[in-house]
Scaffold this motif. Sequence first.
Motif, PDB file in Angstrom:
ATOM      1  N   ALA A 112       0.837  -1.207   0.000  1.00 19.38           N
ATOM      2  CA  ALA A 112       0.000   0.000   0.000  1.00 19.38           C
ATOM      3  C   ALA A 112       0.868   1.251   0.000  1.00 19.38           C
ATOM      4  O   ALA A 112       0.628   2.197  -0.749  1.00 19.38           O
ATOM      5  CB  ALA A 112      -0.940  -0.009   1.203  1.00 19.38           C
ATOM      6  N   GLY A 116       2.249   1.992  -3.268  1.00 22.22           N
ATOM      7  CA  GLY A 116       1.258   2.285  -4.299  1.00 22.22           C
ATOM      8  C   GLY A 116       0.933   1.092  -5.181  1.00 22.22           C
ATOM      9  O   GLY A 116       0.380   1.255  -6.266  1.00 22.22           O
ATOM     10  N   ASP A 164      -4.580  -0.740  -3.813  1.00 24.27           N
ATOM     11  CA  ASP A 164      -5.487   0.267  -3.280  1.00 24.27           C
ATOM     12  C   ASP A 164      -6.036  -0.237  -1.963  1.00 24.27           C
ATOM     13  O   ASP A 164      -6.201  -1.446  -1.768  1.00 24.27           O
ATOM     14  CB  ASP A 164      -6.640   0.525  -4.245  1.00 24.27           C
ATOM     15  CG  ASP A 164      -6.272   1.538  -5.304  1.00 24.27           C
ATOM     16  OD1 ASP A 164      -5.218   2.182  -5.184  1.00 24.27           O
ATOM     17  OD2 ASP A 164      -7.045   1.697  -6.257  1.00 24.27           O
ATOM     18  N   ARG A 169      -9.125   0.367   0.978  1.00 22.82           N
ATOM     19  CA  ARG A 169     -10.375   1.010   1.368  1.00 22.82           C
ATOM     20  C   ARG A 169     -10.867   0.346   2.632  1.00 22.82           C
ATOM     21  O   ARG A 169     -10.432  -0.748   2.970  1.00 22.82           O
ATOM     22  CB  ARG A 169     -11.410   0.985   0.262  1.00 22.82           C
ATOM     23  CG  ARG A 169     -12.002  -0.346  -0.082  1.00 22.82           C
ATOM     24  CD  ARG A 169     -13.121  -0.226  -1.120  1.00 22.82           C
ATOM     25  NE  ARG A 169     -14.287   0.417  -0.596  1.00 22.82           N
ATOM     26  CZ  ARG A 169     -15.317  -0.227  -0.048  1.00 22.82           C
ATOM     27  NH1 ARG A 169     -15.321  -1.530   0.030  1.00 22.82           N
ATOM     28  NH2 ARG A 169     -16.352   0.449   0.424  1.00 22.82           N
ATOM     29  N   TYR A 176      -7.978  -4.628   0.627  1.00 21.83           N
ATOM     30  CA  TYR A 176      -6.949  -4.356  -0.377  1.00 21.83           C
ATOM     31  C   TYR A 176      -7.346  -4.950  -1.721  1.00 21.83           C
ATOM     32  O   TYR A 176      -7.996  -5.971  -1.790  1.00 21.83           O
ATOM     33  CB  TYR A 176      -5.616  -4.983   0.052  1.00 21.83           C
ATOM     34  CG  TYR A 176      -5.168  -4.562   1.426  1.00 21.83           C
ATOM     35  CD1 TYR A 176      -4.301  -3.490   1.581  1.00 21.83           C
ATOM     36  CD2 TYR A 176      -5.610  -5.226   2.562  1.00 21.83           C
ATOM     37  CE1 TYR A 176      -3.892  -3.095   2.839  1.00 21.83           C
ATOM     38  CE2 TYR A 176      -5.201  -4.829   3.827  1.00 21.83           C
ATOM     39  CZ  TYR A 176      -4.347  -3.763   3.958  1.00 21.83           C
ATOM     40  OH  TYR A 176      -3.940  -3.365   5.208  1.00 21.83           O
ATOM     41  N   CYS A 207      -5.055  -2.590  -8.295  1.00 23.06           N
ATOM     42  CA  CYS A 207      -5.823  -1.755  -9.197  1.00 23.06           C
ATOM     43  C   CYS A 207      -4.931  -1.286 -10.333  1.00 23.06           C
ATOM     44  O   CYS A 207      -3.751  -1.584 -10.377  1.00 23.06           O
ATOM     45  CB  CYS A 207      -6.404  -0.555  -8.454  1.00 23.06           C
ATOM     46  SG  CYS A 207      -7.719  -1.018  -7.315  1.00 23.06           S
ATOM     47  N   HIS A 220      -3.672   6.926 -11.600  1.00 27.42           N
ATOM     48  CA  HIS A 220      -4.379   7.495 -10.455  1.00 27.42           C
ATOM     49  C   HIS A 220      -5.880   7.430 -10.725  1.00 27.42           C
ATOM     50  O   HIS A 220      -6.346   7.777 -11.794  1.00 27.42           O
ATOM     51  CB  HIS A 220      -3.932   8.944 -10.236  1.00 27.42           C
ATOM     52  CG  HIS A 220      -4.636   9.594  -9.088  1.00 27.42           C
ATOM     53  ND1 HIS A 220      -4.382   9.259  -7.781  1.00 27.42           N
ATOM     54  CD2 HIS A 220      -5.606  10.532  -9.060  1.00 27.42           C
ATOM     55  CE1 HIS A 220      -5.161   9.969  -6.993  1.00 27.42           C
ATOM     56  NE2 HIS A 220      -5.903  10.750  -7.738  1.00 27.42           N
ATOM     57  N   HIS A 280     -10.042   6.887  -8.566  1.00 32.54           N
ATOM     58  CA  HIS A 280     -10.853   6.893  -7.358  1.00 32.54           C
ATOM     59  C   HIS A 280     -11.817   5.713  -7.449  1.00 32.54           C
ATOM     60  O   HIS A 280     -11.811   4.976  -8.431  1.00 32.54           O
ATOM     61  CB  HIS A 280     -11.595   8.216  -7.242  1.00 32.54           C
ATOM     62  CG  HIS A 280     -10.672   9.391  -7.304  1.00 32.54           C
ATOM     63  ND1 HIS A 280      -9.844   9.747  -6.260  1.00 32.54           N
ATOM     64  CD2 HIS A 280     -10.401  10.258  -8.305  1.00 32.54           C
ATOM     65  CE1 HIS A 280      -9.124  10.803  -6.616  1.00 32.54           C
ATOM     66  NE2 HIS A 280      -9.435  11.118  -7.857  1.00 32.54           N
ATOM     67  N   HIS A 281     -12.655   5.551  -6.430  1.00 39.72           N
ATOM     68  CA  HIS A 281     -13.562   4.415  -6.422  1.00 39.72           C
ATOM     69  C   HIS A 281     -15.009   4.846  -6.243  1.00 39.72           C
ATOM     70  O   HIS A 281     -15.310   5.754  -5.477  1.00 39.72           O
ATOM     71  CB  HIS A 281     -13.190   3.437  -5.297  1.00 39.72           C
ATOM     72  CG  HIS A 281     -11.866   2.811  -5.509  1.00 39.72           C
ATOM     73  ND1 HIS A 281     -10.799   3.026  -4.681  1.00 39.72           N
ATOM     74  CD2 HIS A 281     -11.409   1.996  -6.494  1.00 39.72           C
ATOM     75  CE1 HIS A 281      -9.749   2.357  -5.138  1.00 39.72           C
ATOM     76  NE2 HIS A 281     -10.092   1.734  -6.233  1.00 39.72           N
ATOM     77  N   GLU A 317     -13.476   1.518 -10.661  1.00 41.54           N
ATOM     78  CA  GLU A 317     -12.432   2.541 -10.704  1.00 41.54           C
ATOM     79  C   GLU A 317     -12.919   3.671 -11.600  1.00 41.54           C
ATOM     80  O   GLU A 317     -13.431   3.427 -12.689  1.00 41.54           O
ATOM     81  CB  GLU A 317     -11.138   1.960 -11.262  1.00 41.54           C
ATOM     82  CG  GLU A 317     -10.521   0.926 -10.359  1.00 41.54           C
ATOM     83  CD  GLU A 317      -9.231   0.370 -10.923  1.00 41.54           C
ATOM     84  OE1 GLU A 317      -8.692   0.921 -11.901  1.00 41.54           O
ATOM     85  OE2 GLU A 317      -8.757  -0.627 -10.377  1.00 41.54           O
ATOM     86  N   THR A 362      -7.452  10.803  -1.709  1.00 42.41           N
ATOM     87  CA  THR A 362      -8.259   9.632  -2.004  1.00 42.41           C
ATOM     88  C   THR A 362      -9.710  10.066  -2.023  1.00 42.41           C
ATOM     89  O   THR A 362     -10.162  10.755  -1.103  1.00 42.41           O
ATOM     90  CB  THR A 362      -8.082   8.551  -0.914  1.00 42.41           C
ATOM     91  OG1 THR A 362      -6.701   8.223  -0.830  1.00 42.41           O
ATOM     92  CG2 THR A 362      -8.880   7.316  -1.227  1.00 42.41           C
ATOM     93  N   GLU A 373     -13.615   8.493  -2.486  1.00 46.30           N
ATOM     94  CA  GLU A 373     -14.443   7.298  -2.583  1.00 46.30           C
ATOM     95  C   GLU A 373     -15.893   7.748  -2.587  1.00 46.30           C
ATOM     96  O   GLU A 373     -16.362   8.397  -1.649  1.00 46.30           O
ATOM     97  CB  GLU A 373     -14.163   6.384  -1.390  1.00 46.30           C
ATOM     98  CG  GLU A 373     -14.881   5.071  -1.453  1.00 46.30           C
ATOM     99  CD  GLU A 373     -14.431   4.128  -0.364  1.00 46.30           C
ATOM    100  OE1 GLU A 373     -13.391   3.466  -0.552  1.00 46.30           O
ATOM    101  OE2 GLU A 373     -15.117   4.078   0.670  1.00 46.30           O
TER     102      GLU A 373
END
Length: 138
Positions: free
Chosen positions: A60, A63, A66, A68, A77, A80, A84, A86-87, A98, A123, A125
């Motif tokens: 993590a 990188g 991902d 959450r 985990y 991804c 770059h 987001h979710h 994604e 981040t 979400e």
Amino acid sequence: MPDIDERSTALRPTRQRRAITDALFVATDFQSAQEIHESLRGAGEKVGLATVYRTLQAMAEAGEVDVRHNPAGETTYRRCSDSHHHHLVCRGCGRTEEVTGPAVEAWAHAVAEQFGFVDVHHTVELVGLCAACAAAGR
């Protein structure tokens, strides 16, 4: 935060790390460290739970995965895409998509600049109901 030597050790291509990476590669959704550990044990891999936690944390920080938190607050985990993103997460079934957000990127850059911050990470979400869960009344 681990020092460079600890992080380097956690990211060495060991048998355990390869097994964890492989487990993440075949997974279709976010998984907890315990779920990954159980799947590894089921496949006959001898990897300790502490090793799974330590490796996931190092991945993590690098990188490579991902992270959450599910509705219960548990850290999960998933491997991804490299870019770059987001979710968008369904709060009914946990399905995760994604998404990219150029407007979010511009806003984050502008806010950081306004306050004199550099090297800012963020981040985002978004949580809602997917069409299937909405139709099922979840």
